[in-house]
Design an enzyme around this catalytic site. Structure first.
Site, PDB file in Angstrom:
ATOM      1  CG  ASP A  30     -32.941 -13.683  14.346  1.00 31.53           C
ATOM      2  OD1 ASP A  30     -32.590 -13.979  15.807  1.00 31.53           O
ATOM      3  OD2 ASP A  30     -31.974 -13.582  13.387  1.00 31.53           O
ATOM      4  CG  ASP A  52     -29.218 -13.432  15.703  1.00 28.23           C
ATOM      5  OD1 ASP A  52     -29.430 -12.409  15.533  1.00 28.23           O
ATOM      6  OD2 ASP A  52     -28.892 -14.611  14.836  1.00 28.23           O
ATOM      7  CG  HIS A  80     -29.101 -16.695  11.901  1.00 30.79           C
ATOM      8  ND1 HIS A  80     -29.738 -15.690  12.147  1.00 30.79           N
ATOM      9  CD2 HIS A  80     -29.782 -17.462  11.046  1.00 30.79           C
ATOM     10  CE1 HIS A  80     -30.895 -15.637  11.093  1.00 30.79           C
ATOM     11  NE2 HIS A  80     -30.816 -16.842  10.502  1.00 30.79           N
ATOM     12  CG  HIS A 130     -23.081 -14.444  10.895  1.00 31.28           C
ATOM     13  ND1 HIS A 130     -23.293 -15.649  11.639  1.00 31.28           N
ATOM     14  CD2 HIS A 130     -24.565 -14.023  10.532  1.00 31.28           C
ATOM     15  CE1 HIS A 130     -24.551 -15.791  11.783  1.00 31.28           C
ATOM     16  NE2 HIS A 130     -25.304 -15.026  11.240  1.00 31.28           N
TER      17      HIS A 130
HETATM   18 ZN   LIG Z   1     -29.852 -13.912  13.143  1.00 36.12          ZN
END
Ligand SMILES: [Zn+2]
Length: 289
Positions: free
Chosen positions: A216, A139, A141, A97
């Site tokens: 995750d 991941d 996200h 991120h």
């Molecule tokens: Zn994540």
């Protein structure tokens, strides 16, 4: 944060073939291959604004900056070693991120981006051609920072498989994005992965893969919203490693996210990823023998 030390302890105990090395720290110059100097300086000197730190999600400290440098340095070291030995891994990292000029979502520096650019610089000197890097981000996200950093760079392919309704809510455009619905289980996930790898192969020829093996998407994750089982996650990892092995593409692994209701379960998922990595490392060693 407890998962990092738990994973390291279990690796040392249960996978004795793994050689653990101290993570080197990424220098300002290395970080500046991706990040703007003013952002690096604001972190190094502690002059970063409160608002910018709030977006990252940690309080500022010297130790936090040091840890972030080493987390990036470890992915660099893993990428460098993978180019020699086929497979190597960071026991942290995957901080996707982070943008060139800001952090976010517990990510300070974008380790995969720094490693990709630094390996391109080192490789270009040795081989006199561009090293093409694929970042396979599984991941849960979206790898928004990574997508943005490389949006105009044809030498790095960014692939992100992620939860459609999950953070970050304003997504960037990766070279290939696969958005999955809430509750997605093993079978549709593995089908989506297969299709994504196939498309990647049609569009790009990587000389190095950096794999963000987030834990995750696991059904027992607090933040994931998907429903992959332990076996499904192992099948995911094996598919990525096998895909690279079949084509003899070196693979560097970073940990990325994992926020289990029971943190021991997240550590178990991640340990399995490193066990799979070790299997494929052993295959590479037979090539070198
Ligand atoms: Zn994540």
């Amino acid at each position: 944060m407890a998962k990092y030390s738990q994973l390291r302890e279990r690796l040392a105990r249960e996978l004795p073939l793994v050689t653990l090395q101290e993570a080197p720290r990424a220098s300002d110059g290395e970080l500046a291959l991706v990040h703007v100097p003013a952002y690096i300086a604001s972190l190094a000197q502690g002059t970063i604004s409160r608002a910018a730190m709030r977006e990252i999600g940690f309080p500022w400290s010297d130790a936090m900056v040091e840890r972030s440098r080493r987390s990036a340095g470890a992915t660099v070291a893993a990428a460098r070693l993978a180019l020699q030995a086929g497979v190597a891994a960071n026991l942290a990292g995957g901080t996707h991120h982070a943008y060139a000029d800001k952090g976010g979502g517990f990510c300070v520096f974008n380790d995969a981006a720094v490693a990709a650019r630094l390996m391109q610089a080192e490789w270009g000197r040795q081989q006199r051609r561009t090293l093409r890097v694929a970042i396979i981000d599984l991941d849960v996200h979206q790898g928004n920072g990574t997508a943005h950093i490389f949006q105009h760079d044809d030498s790095v392919f960014t692939l992100s498989l992620h939860g459609e309704k999950n953070f970050p809510f304003c997504k960037e455009s990766s070279d290939l994005d696969v958005a999955l619905p809430d509750g997605c289980g093993d079978e549709p996930y593995l089908q989506a992965l297969e299709a994504a790898l196939e498309e990647l192969l049609h569009r790009f020829e990587p000389g190095l893969v950096i794999y963000l093996a987030g834990a995750d998407p696991f059904e027992g994750d607090r933040l994931g919203r998907l429903k992959l089982s332990r076996d499904g996650l192992e099948a995911r990892d094996r598919r990525v490693f096998d895909w690279c092995w079949q084509r003899r593409i070196p693979l560097a692994l970073a940990m990325a996210g994992g926020y289990g209701v029971k943190i021991e379960e997240t550590v178990q998922v991640q340990l399995t990823t490193y066990r799979v990595a070790l299997d494929y490392w052993q295959r590479w060693q037979t090539l070198r023998a």
